[in-house]
Write a protein that holds these residues in place. Structure first.
Motif, PDB file in Angstrom:
ATOM      1  N   ALA A 105       2.157   1.744  -3.504  1.00 40.94           N
ATOM      2  CA  ALA A 105       1.060   2.137  -4.398  1.00 40.94           C
ATOM      3  C   ALA A 105       0.707   3.608  -4.212  1.00 40.94           C
ATOM      4  CB  ALA A 105      -0.155   1.256  -4.144  1.00 40.94           C
ATOM      5  N   ILE A 106       0.691   4.065  -2.956  1.00 44.32           N
ATOM      6  CA  ILE A 106       0.389   5.470  -2.684  1.00 44.32           C
ATOM      7  C   ILE A 106       1.523   6.359  -3.174  1.00 44.32           C
ATOM      8  CG2 ILE A 106       0.053   7.161  -0.836  1.00 44.32           C
ATOM      9  CD1 ILE A 106      -1.379   4.930   0.736  1.00 44.32           C
ATOM     10  N   GLY A 107       2.766   5.920  -2.938  1.00 48.82           N
ATOM     11  CA  GLY A 107       3.909   6.691  -3.406  1.00 48.82           C
ATOM     12  C   GLY A 107       3.917   6.836  -4.919  1.00 48.82           C
ATOM     13  N   ARG A 108       3.535   5.778  -5.619  1.00 51.54           N
ATOM     14  CA  ARG A 108       3.528   5.790  -7.082  1.00 51.54           C
ATOM     15  C   ARG A 108       2.483   6.754  -7.646  1.00 51.54           C
ATOM     16  NH1 ARG A 108       0.369   5.936 -10.532  1.00 51.54           N
ATOM     17  NH2 ARG A 108       0.073   4.662 -12.386  1.00 51.54           N
ATOM     18  N   ARG A 109       1.375   6.988  -6.898  1.00 48.81           N
ATOM     19  CA  ARG A 109       0.322   7.885  -7.390  1.00 48.81           C
ATOM     20  C   ARG A 109       0.802   9.327  -7.541  1.00 48.81           C
ATOM     21  NH1 ARG A 109      -3.999   5.680  -3.125  1.00 48.81           N
ATOM     22  NH2 ARG A 109      -4.209   3.542  -3.936  1.00 48.81           N
ATOM     23  N   ASN A 127       0.824  -1.206   0.000  1.00 52.66           N
ATOM     24  CA  ASN A 127       0.000   0.000   0.000  1.00 52.66           C
ATOM     25  C   ASN A 127       0.859   1.257   0.000  1.00 52.66           C
ATOM     26  OD1 ASN A 127      -2.437  -1.397   0.003  1.00 52.66           O
ATOM     27  ND2 ASN A 127      -2.534  -1.492   2.255  1.00 52.66           N
ATOM     28  N   GLU A 128       1.974   1.197   0.748  1.00 56.99           N
ATOM     29  CA  GLU A 128       2.871   2.352   0.802  1.00 56.99           C
ATOM     30  C   GLU A 128       3.437   2.668  -0.578  1.00 56.99           C
ATOM     31  OE1 GLU A 128       2.954  -0.205   2.788  1.00 56.99           O
ATOM     32  OE2 GLU A 128       2.937   0.481   4.883  1.00 56.99           O
ATOM     33  N   TYR A 149       6.408   7.507   3.042  1.00 58.30           N
ATOM     34  CA  TYR A 149       6.105   6.768   1.811  1.00 58.30           C
ATOM     35  C   TYR A 149       5.311   7.603   0.816  1.00 58.30           C
ATOM     36  CZ  TYR A 149       1.508   5.957   3.984  1.00 58.30           C
ATOM     37  OH  TYR A 149       0.281   6.115   4.567  1.00 58.30           O
ATOM     38  N   CYS A 150       4.523   8.544   1.299  1.00 59.46           N
ATOM     39  CA  CYS A 150       3.713   9.360   0.400  1.00 59.46           C
ATOM     40  C   CYS A 150       4.524  10.454  -0.287  1.00 59.46           C
ATOM     41  CB  CYS A 150       2.543   9.985   1.148  1.00 59.46           C
ATOM     42  SG  CYS A 150       3.036  10.947   2.595  1.00 59.46           S
TER      43      CYS A 150
END
Length: 612
Positions: free
Chosen positions: A14-18, A11-12, A130-131
């Motif tokens: 995936a959020i960073g990739r956004r 999840n970390e 991570y964000c």
């Protein structure tokens, strides 16, 4: 063990990739995919900038490697083979094509700050969240591309970096250069010649070579590197090679080291240097060597835009030249001219890859850059009397801090009981302490010079007495009262800094006596320390000491190794200050370990008294 089958991004991650979606100039070409060979997540992006140059197109393609532990771990950007940058720039590894089966090149960028090691202290602007972390790296690469396009990757005052010379030799070469030696090189008219190298014995299988002497092409000595005792005592084979100094770094724009002989020859030609002719001239004398080396040097600054302050050397392991005891190949005459024609034809083709070796500057200033005592201290020859636990730690800490010359004096044999606190090991049992310490301390630095004498002070011969008198700092660590009387009676013949270092019962107290003069005053010492010795006697009244105990403040009294290192470290800091700023009167400093409510609170100076 982690099962990588059917793995999905955390999840970390995936959020960073956004975050990428927020960048208008970044296009996601391939989303996060797990690469089993690299054991990393990989995605492919196109990055567009407004400015362009001959080396940086408007749009470039990149592969981004992210560890599964994100936001921990590294994040790397590699240029794509199709649509990526092909040149090598500052702050980038050599941008080779790499393996045929992968679509990315090898030239990953250096986007980390140079204070990465200080992240825990909050001294790096790179976010850990991570964000934010992945987005921060994308911001950095956009800035990097803009700077590369504008030729502004080097900023005035930045630490200067040498381009990466890709190493494909097992050879490692150490040299010693600083601001002093560059002035020596400036005064030397010769720009090339022969060099003597020593192979360090313990590295014969994976050769470690150190520079020794430099000669001009007429074989006249022009410069010599002075090494310490370890290098002198551990070098085996002597080999002859060549050296060449250029006025500038041989670099292919923007910032690539020559990879092939043709590239290096072209860069030399641009500096009016005929590399092939130099190799031809040097070859007759080096062709018989088992390792054939050419050192290529050039001056560099410490900071971008500043004056050049040292010579940096890169080393080439030359292709083996034709041996005199072998006939030249068919078509070449069996004489030097024939040998050279063969070598030139086979070894120095423009398309032949250069075999660069790893080089390191082992100059004293370079090696102790992580922390050292000042030159006012390290340059003063130091005598340590007593090689027990305290003396061994004093010697170790001083040498690791840059001490250049040290003499050790003690007659004791290293026994098993000493292992608890001493710096020596099982390998040294039944050896004289000072002889084993001499070998150990020599191996810590390639520059120090350590001498040892297996004698009890002052019962030494006249030759040893003269050597001892040359020391400027005298550190007594025996814990024996008789030694202090002998210090006073010994004819030193010049002003010395006298230090007596002793540790109390269970290392609760550190006693540090400091005095300057031609004579050591035992009266000053005993007058200052007597009240503390009385206190020690009261503390230990009725206590049964270990067999090694021979006095209430002897360093072999009960104390753990960490206590010894802690108190000796405190002493070293004060010894350094005492040498830099000599005290007018004999002084006793007393330090105490502070423990309150089950918490160790540190070392506190509880008494400072002068003898007047």
């Amino acid at each position: 063990m982690l099962n990588y089958k059917n793995i999905v991004p955390s999840n970390e991650l995936a959020i960073g990739r956004r975050v990428i979606e927020e960048f208008k100039n970044i296009e996601l070409l391939e989303d996060l995919t797990w690469n089993q060979d690299e054991l990393k997540w990989v995605m492919k992006c196109a990055i567009t900038i407004e400015t362009t140059s001959s080396f940086v197109p408007k749009k470039t393609i990149w592969y981004i490697f992210i560890e599964n532990s994100y936001p921990l771990g590294t994040i790397k950007f590699y240029p794509a083979k199709d649509g990526g940058i092909t040149s090598t720039f500052p702050h980038q590894n050599y941008n080779a094509e790499g393996k045929n089966e992968v679509p990315w090149r090898l030239g990953d960028l250096c986007l980390d700050t140079n204070s990465r090691l200080f992240n825990r202290l909050g001294l790096s602007p790179e976010p850990a969240e991570y964000c934010l972390r992945l987005g921060w790296h994308f911001e950095r690469i956009i800035h990097w591309l803009k700077a590369a396009s504008a030729e502004e990757l080097f900023k005035l005052g930045d630490p200067f970096e040498v381009p990466q010379f890709p190493q494909n030799s097992t050879l490692k070469l150490a040299f010693s250069e600083d601001a002093t030696t560059i002035n020596n090189w400036k005064s030397i008219k010769a720009k090339y010649g022969y060099a003597e190298f020593n192979i360090v014995n313990k590295h014969e299988g994976n050769p470690l070579v150190v520079t020794s002497k430099f000669f001009n092409s007429q074989e006249n000595l022009v410069l010599e590197n002075k090494w310490g005792s370890f290098i002198e005592n551990n070098t085996g084979s002597l080999i002859l090679g060549g050296w060449l100094i250029l006025d500038e770094i041989p670099v292919i724009e923007p910032w690539q080291a020559p990879i092939y002989w043709g590239e290096l020859m072209l860069q030399c030609t641009k500096q009016q240097v005929d590399l092939l002719q130099i190799l031809k001239e040097l070859s007759p004398k080096i062709r018989e060597e088992k390792i054939q080396i050419l050192m290529v040097g050039f001056p560099i600054p410490k900071e971008v835009g500043k004056d050049k302050t040292q010579i940096h050397w890169e080393a080439i392991e030359l292709p083996l030249l034709t041996k005199n005891n072998k006939q030249a190949s068919k078509g070449f005459r069996d004489e030097e001219k024939g040998y050279w024609l063969r070598d030139q034809h086979r070894n120095y083709k423009a398309t032949n890859r250069i075999k660069w070796a790893k080089t390191e500057n082992w100059n004293q200033e370079q090696l102790i850059s992580r922390g050292s005592i000042g030159t006012e201290v390290s340059s003063k020859p130091t005598l340590i009397i007593g090689a027990g636990a305290v003396g061994s730690v004093v010697a170790e800490l001083m040498v690791r801090s840059g001490q250049k010359e040290m003499t050790l004096l003690d007659q004791d044999i290293f026994q098993a009981g000493n292992l608890v606190r001493h710096t020596l090991t099982l390998n040294d049992l039944k050896s004289y302490k000072v002889e084993a310490m001499e070998k150990r301390l020599q191996s810590i630095s390639p520059h120090n010079r350590i001498k040892s004498f297996t004698s009890h002070f002052p019962y030494i011969d006249e030759e040893t007495q003269e050597i001892i008198k040359m020391n400027e700092v005298i550190i007594e660590c025996t814990g024996e009262n008789d030694t202090l009387i002998h210090l006073e009676n010994f004819k030193w013949n010049s002003v010395k800094t006298f230090i007596s270092l002793s540790i109390g019962y269970e290392a609760k107290y550190l006693y540090l006596f400091i005095a300057n003069g031609e004579i050591f005053s035992s009266k000053a010492f005993f007058d200052l320390i007597s009240p503390w010795m009385e206190k020690e006697r009261e503390m230990t009244d009725g206590i049964e000491f270990p067999r090694e105990g021979v006095g209430c403040w002897h360093p072999v009294f009960p104390a753990r190794a960490d206590d010894i290192w802690l108190l000796v470290s405190t002493a070293i800091k004060n010894i350094e200050l005492a040498i830099k700023e000599p005290k007018k009167h004999p002084t006793l400093l007393v330090f105490e370990q502070q423990i309150e409510d089950g918490i160790f609170k540190g070392i506190l100076l509880i008494s400072q008294e002068e003898y007047k």
